[in-house]
Structures are given as structure tokens and as C-alpha cells.
Motif scaffolding. Structure first.
Motif, PDB file in Angstrom:
ATOM      1  N   LYS A  75       4.922   4.803   6.534  1.00  0.00           N
ATOM      2  CA  LYS A  75       4.642   3.572   7.066  1.00  0.00           C
ATOM      3  C   LYS A  75       3.943   2.847   5.709  1.00  0.00           C
ATOM      4  O   LYS A  75       4.375   1.806   5.526  1.00  0.00           O
ATOM      5  N   ILE A  76       3.147   3.438   4.942  1.00  0.00           N
ATOM      6  CA  ILE A  76       2.605   2.926   3.881  1.00  0.00           C
ATOM      7  C   ILE A  76       3.890   2.397   2.831  1.00  0.00           C
ATOM      8  O   ILE A  76       3.775   1.118   2.337  1.00  0.00           O
ATOM      9  N   VAL A  77       4.841   3.078   2.483  1.00  0.00           N
ATOM     10  CA  VAL A  77       5.947   2.540   1.830  1.00  0.00           C
ATOM     11  C   VAL A  77       6.562   1.208   2.380  1.00  0.00           C
ATOM     12  O   VAL A  77       6.866   0.395   1.642  1.00  0.00           O
ATOM     13  N   GLU A  78       7.158   1.672   3.579  1.00  0.00           N
ATOM     14  CA  GLU A  78       7.480   0.322   4.302  1.00  0.00           C
ATOM     15  C   GLU A  78       6.691  -0.702   4.133  1.00  0.00           C
ATOM     16  O   GLU A  78       7.361  -2.045   4.049  1.00  0.00           O
ATOM     17  N   LEU A  79       5.545  -0.782   4.732  1.00  0.00           N
ATOM     18  CA  LEU A  79       4.608  -1.924   4.622  1.00  0.00           C
ATOM     19  C   LEU A  79       4.388  -2.627   3.116  1.00  0.00           C
ATOM     20  O   LEU A  79       4.547  -3.887   3.179  1.00  0.00           O
ATOM     21  N   ALA A  80       4.361  -1.677   2.206  1.00  0.00           N
ATOM     22  CA  ALA A  80       4.422  -2.166   0.998  1.00  0.00           C
ATOM     23  C   ALA A  80       5.543  -2.945   0.527  1.00  0.00           C
ATOM     24  O   ALA A  80       5.529  -4.025  -0.190  1.00  0.00           O
ATOM     25  N   LEU A  81       6.615  -2.451   0.617  1.00  0.00           N
ATOM     26  CA  LEU A  81       7.880  -3.111   0.518  1.00  0.00           C
ATOM     27  C   LEU A  81       7.798  -4.528   1.245  1.00  0.00           C
ATOM     28  O   LEU A  81       8.392  -5.574   0.739  1.00  0.00           O
ATOM     29  N   GLU A  82       7.386  -4.358   2.541  1.00  0.00           N
ATOM     30  CA  GLU A  82       7.223  -5.884   3.351  1.00  0.00           C
ATOM     31  C   GLU A  82       6.280  -6.708   2.641  1.00  0.00           C
ATOM     32  O   GLU A  82       6.470  -7.816   2.580  1.00  0.00           O
ATOM     33  N   LYS A  83       5.181  -6.314   2.109  1.00  0.00           N
ATOM     34  CA  LYS A  83       4.050  -7.059   1.424  1.00  0.00           C
ATOM     35  C   LYS A  83       4.431  -7.511  -0.033  1.00  0.00           C
ATOM     36  O   LYS A  83       4.371  -8.794  -0.282  1.00  0.00           O
ATOM     37  N   TRP A  84       4.862  -6.711  -0.684  1.00  0.00           N
ATOM     38  CA  TRP A  84       5.310  -6.888  -2.078  1.00  0.00           C
ATOM     39  C   TRP A  84       6.746  -7.156  -2.470  1.00  0.00           C
ATOM     40  O   TRP A  84       6.974  -7.651  -3.565  1.00  0.00           O
ATOM     41  N   GLY A  85       7.559  -6.802  -1.503  1.00  0.00           N
ATOM     42  CA  GLY A  85       9.055  -6.895  -2.021  1.00  0.00           C
ATOM     43  C   GLY A  85       9.408  -5.839  -2.522  1.00  0.00           C
ATOM     44  O   GLY A  85       8.610  -4.856  -3.434  1.00  0.00           O
ATOM     45  N   ALA A  86      10.769  -5.474  -3.009  1.00  0.00           N
ATOM     46  CA  ALA A  86      11.313  -4.619  -3.849  1.00  0.00           C
ATOM     47  C   ALA A  86      11.145  -4.790  -5.182  1.00  0.00           C
ATOM     48  O   ALA A  86      11.356  -6.019  -5.562  1.00  0.00           O
ATOM     49  N   PRO A  87      10.947  -4.175  -6.255  1.00  0.00           N
ATOM     50  CA  PRO A  87      11.005  -2.530  -6.007  1.00  0.00           C
ATOM     51  C   PRO A  87       9.441  -2.208  -5.925  1.00  0.00           C
ATOM     52  O   PRO A  87       8.543  -2.856  -6.421  1.00  0.00           O
ATOM     53  N   LYS A 113      -4.730   5.640  10.248  1.00  0.00           N
ATOM     54  CA  LYS A 113      -4.623   4.247   9.912  1.00  0.00           C
ATOM     55  C   LYS A 113      -3.874   4.164   8.424  1.00  0.00           C
ATOM     56  O   LYS A 113      -4.499   4.789   7.688  1.00  0.00           O
ATOM     57  N   VAL A 114      -3.359   3.152   8.396  1.00  0.00           N
ATOM     58  CA  VAL A 114      -2.767   2.921   6.714  1.00  0.00           C
ATOM     59  C   VAL A 114      -3.948   2.141   6.284  1.00  0.00           C
ATOM     60  O   VAL A 114      -4.834   1.638   6.862  1.00  0.00           O
ATOM     61  N   PRO A 115      -3.937   2.143   4.953  1.00  0.00           N
ATOM     62  CA  PRO A 115      -4.995   1.604   4.106  1.00  0.00           C
ATOM     63  C   PRO A 115      -5.195  -0.030   4.596  1.00  0.00           C
ATOM     64  O   PRO A 115      -4.250  -0.600   4.727  1.00  0.00           O
ATOM     65  N   ARG A 116      -6.248  -0.530   4.267  1.00  0.00           N
ATOM     66  CA  ARG A 116      -6.453  -1.941   4.842  1.00  0.00           C
ATOM     67  C   ARG A 116      -5.677  -2.918   3.938  1.00  0.00           C
ATOM     68  O   ARG A 116      -5.569  -3.727   4.672  1.00  0.00           O
ATOM     69  N   VAL A 117      -5.548  -2.785   2.839  1.00  0.00           N
ATOM     70  CA  VAL A 117      -4.842  -3.535   1.993  1.00  0.00           C
ATOM     71  C   VAL A 117      -3.405  -3.831   2.588  1.00  0.00           C
ATOM     72  O   VAL A 117      -2.870  -5.145   2.792  1.00  0.00           O
ATOM     73  N   LEU A 118      -2.756  -2.896   3.494  1.00  0.00           N
ATOM     74  CA  LEU A 118      -1.665  -3.012   4.080  1.00  0.00           C
ATOM     75  C   LEU A 118      -1.717  -3.312   5.563  1.00  0.00           C
ATOM     76  O   LEU A 118      -0.967  -4.053   6.252  1.00  0.00           O
ATOM     77  N   ARG A 119      -2.979  -3.048   6.207  1.00  0.00           N
ATOM     78  CA  ARG A 119      -3.329  -3.528   7.527  1.00  0.00           C
ATOM     79  C   ARG A 119      -3.407  -5.145   7.729  1.00  0.00           C
ATOM     80  O   ARG A 119      -2.848  -5.629   8.615  1.00  0.00           O
ATOM     81  N   GLU A 120      -3.815  -5.646   6.526  1.00  0.00           N
ATOM     82  CA  GLU A 120      -4.007  -7.192   6.418  1.00  0.00           C
ATOM     83  C   GLU A 120      -2.603  -7.828   6.636  1.00  0.00           C
ATOM     84  O   GLU A 120      -2.474  -8.824   7.364  1.00  0.00           O
ATOM     85  N   THR A 121      -1.576  -7.147   5.903  1.00  0.00           N
ATOM     86  CA  THR A 121      -0.225  -7.848   6.125  1.00  0.00           C
ATOM     87  C   THR A 121       0.369  -7.459   7.456  1.00  0.00           C
ATOM     88  O   THR A 121       0.742  -8.637   8.107  1.00  0.00           O
ATOM     89  N   ALA A 122       0.089  -6.176   8.133  1.00  0.00           N
ATOM     90  CA  ALA A 122       0.834  -5.963   9.444  1.00  0.00           C
ATOM     91  C   ALA A 122       0.095  -6.754  10.377  1.00  0.00           C
ATOM     92  O   ALA A 122       0.693  -7.340  11.324  1.00  0.00           O
TER      93      ALA A 122
END
Length: 316
Positions: free
Chosen positions: A25-37, A307-316
Motif C-alpha cells: 500500500k505504501i508503494v501504491e500511495l507513494a506513486l499516487e502522491k508523487w507520480g512515477a518513478p 497504518k501507513v506513515p502519516r506522509v501518505l495518510r495525508e494524501t489518502a
């Protein structure tokens, strides 16, 4: 042609654990937040199917931090990393997210606490496994010594036998570890153990389900990857529990049908990093050849969520 009957025992729990779920989930949310790669140091979890799926979404997997550019986010795998890795990322002012399983982080905190109390650490684990490398890397060189077997305990050299503690890789065989711990207590009576069992709930639960299933089955297959420690332990547990033919398969296409000729029952389980889609693929392969009756062998119910880290929860 009539298909031969087959009882398929399906282990529960099996497959993904909460730590693996969170890491993906962390990798998927990171891609959502910052885009690839988005870069990932080491395989996020030990499963080719999962890694390939994330690659297709834009994740780039590398072995070392110096393979990552400074201007893209990097994620550390579920197995944990030595302290030097986040320190190096911070020095380069990189954005990084730690996907270390919280149960592995618990072992890291434990090791640090014992070191702060002046104790040298003994780690029970597999040499070279990323989790072992990560845990040993929490403390300065020489502060953690590794033992892999009961035999290692007899020869391990320590600074002061009266000032020792031990920690354990979270994915080991519960039964094998009991013997190593007994040997450590026998040789070093003052050694301090973990406050709570280091071997994680998911590893323990999957091994218990295999123990319940193995005596009933003519053969057993573990869906998982060759470099997955917890999957390999399930194969060993199956053999020890009375199922001589206990084998690892990555996919349905890997099943050795000739070896299974004449069976009337099969046990199926999966390591903690194997997705349900691959388990279903293996079950479907049997349904194509046999008249299958599925019986679930449930020994525990899991409802753990991290829970995923807060930096990614903010995006979600």
C-alpha cells in the motif's frame, strides 16, 4: 473422461500478512502522491508477481541507495534497513518512506534498548537475509553476533557472558527457534530474552495451520518465492509435521504433476508475501485435473491492520 476425486485442504490463515499489505500500500500511495518513478530499495516483499505488478505501475527496484537519484522518493522494504541507509538518504536530502514492518521495527527498538543498557546482542537469524542485515545494522559493528543453528551457539564468542540479550528474525520456524533459545539459555544463563516473542503472529499462525493440515494430506504445496524465508519455513514445517512431499511453487505452472500422481488429498498454503490471486491460480490448476472438494483448515482468525506513515495518510 471422469476426473479423479481430490480433497484439497486449504490453510487459514495463509498468504498476505498485515506488514506485507501495508508495504505494498505504501508503494501504491507513494506513486499516487508523487507520480512515477518511485524508487524502492530491495524487493518491497519477496514475491516476483507483486514486484512485477508494482514495476508496471511505475516503481523502480534497486539494491542500493546510491542507485537512486536525489530528486525522486525512495521507499525502504518491509524487511527493514540498517540505520546507515536512512541516515544516507537524509544527508542527500532525499524524500524517503520507511515500509519496515512494525513487528520488525519492534525488534530494532528492542535491540537498541538492550544496547543502551550495556548488553551485547545475539541475533537468531539467517545470514544475508535482508531482515537480519537490517536488524544487525541498528547497532555498531560487533555489537550484534549472529547464530543460525544450535551448533553455532556452542562456538559463538561474546564479550561478557553476563551481559547478553537475544533477538530473533521474525520469519523463522517457531520449533527450530525454541531449540536455539534453549541452547542460548543453557550456555548463557544470564541472557535476556525479548519482552514479547519476536517471531511474528503471521509466521506463527501460518505454521500452526500447516501443522494441522500436513498429517491429513498426501502432499503439500506452499505458494511463495524461493527467497521468502517464511515460505521456506512452511515447507520445512510441513515435512516435519508428517507430509513427506512438501514443496514450494511460485505459480500454478510450477506444479510437478508427475510427482503428485496417485494422490487423493493435497494441502495448500502460502507464504506471507504471496497474493491470493496466485493461491487461486494453483487451486484452479487442480480443479482442471481433479474433481476437487475444498476443505478449509482454520487455526486462527487474523484481523491485524497497520497504518501507513502519516506522509501518505495525508494524501489518502
Amino acid at each position: 473422461m471422469t476426473k479423479p476425486p481430490l480433497t484439497l485442504y486449504l490453510a487459514a490463515p495463509r498468504g498476505f500478512c498485515a506488514g506485507v499489505d501495508r508495504a505494498i500500500k505504501i508503494v501504491e500511495l507513494a506513486l499516487e502522491k508523487w507520480g512515477a518513478p518511485v524508487f524502492v530499495r530491495h524487493e518491497i516483499v519477496h514475491n516476483k508477481y507483486v514486484v512485477d505488478d508494482l514495476k508496471a505501475k511505475g516503481a523502480v527496484f534497486v539494491e542500493e541507495l546510491d542507485e537512486c537519484p536525489n530528486d525522486r522518493p525512495v521507499i525502504f522494504s518491509a524487511h527493514g534497513v540498517p540505520k546507515a541507509v536512512p541516515a544516507a538518504a537524509a544527508k542527500r536530502e532525499m524524500v524517503f518512506v520507511d515500509a519496515t514492518c512494525p513487528l520488525v521495527s519492534k525488534v530494532h527498538i528492542e535491540a537498541q534498548r538492550h544496547a543502551d543498557n550495556g548488553l551485547q546482542m545475539i541475533m537468531i537469524g539467517h545470514e544475508g537475509h535482508p531482515e537480519t542485515v537490517g536488524t544487525m545494522g541498528q547497532l555498531p559493528e560487533g555489537e550484534v553476533v549472529l547464530v543460525e543453528t544450535v551448533e553455532d551457539v556452542a562456538t559463538v564468542e561474546v564479550r561478557d557472558p553476563s551481559k547478553l540479550a537475544f533477538v530473533t528474525q521474525t520469519t523463522l520456524s517457531v520449533d527450530d527457534t525454541v531449540d536455539i533459545v534453549a541452547a542460548l539459555n543453557g550456555r548463557f544463563p544470564a541472557i535476556v530474552g525479548p519482552h514479547k516473542e519476536d517471531i511474528c503472529y503471521a509466521t506463527t499462525n501460518r505454521q500452526e495451520a500447516v501443522k494441522a493440515m500436513a498429517p491429513k494430506a498426501d502432499a503439500m504445496l506452499v505458494v511463495g518465492a524461493p527467497n521468502s524465508s517464511n515460505s521456506q519455513r512452511l515447507v520445512e514445517v510441513g515435512r516435519k509435521a508428517g507430509c513427506d512431499y512438501s514443496q514450494l511453487v511460485m505459480r500454478g505452472a510450477d506444479i510437478d504433476w508427475r510427482a503428485l500422481d496417485g494422490i487423493t488429498s493435497i494441502g495448500i498454503t502460502a507464504g506471507a508475501s504471496a497474493p491470493e490471486v496466485l493461491i487461486n491460480e494453483v487451486i484452479d490448476a487442480f480443479k482442471n485435473r481433479y474433481d476437487v472438494t475444498v476443505e478449509q483448515v482454520e487455526t486462527a482468525v487474523e484481523n491485524v491492520e497497520f497504518k501507513v506513515p502519516r506522509v501518505l495518510r495525508e494524501t489518502a
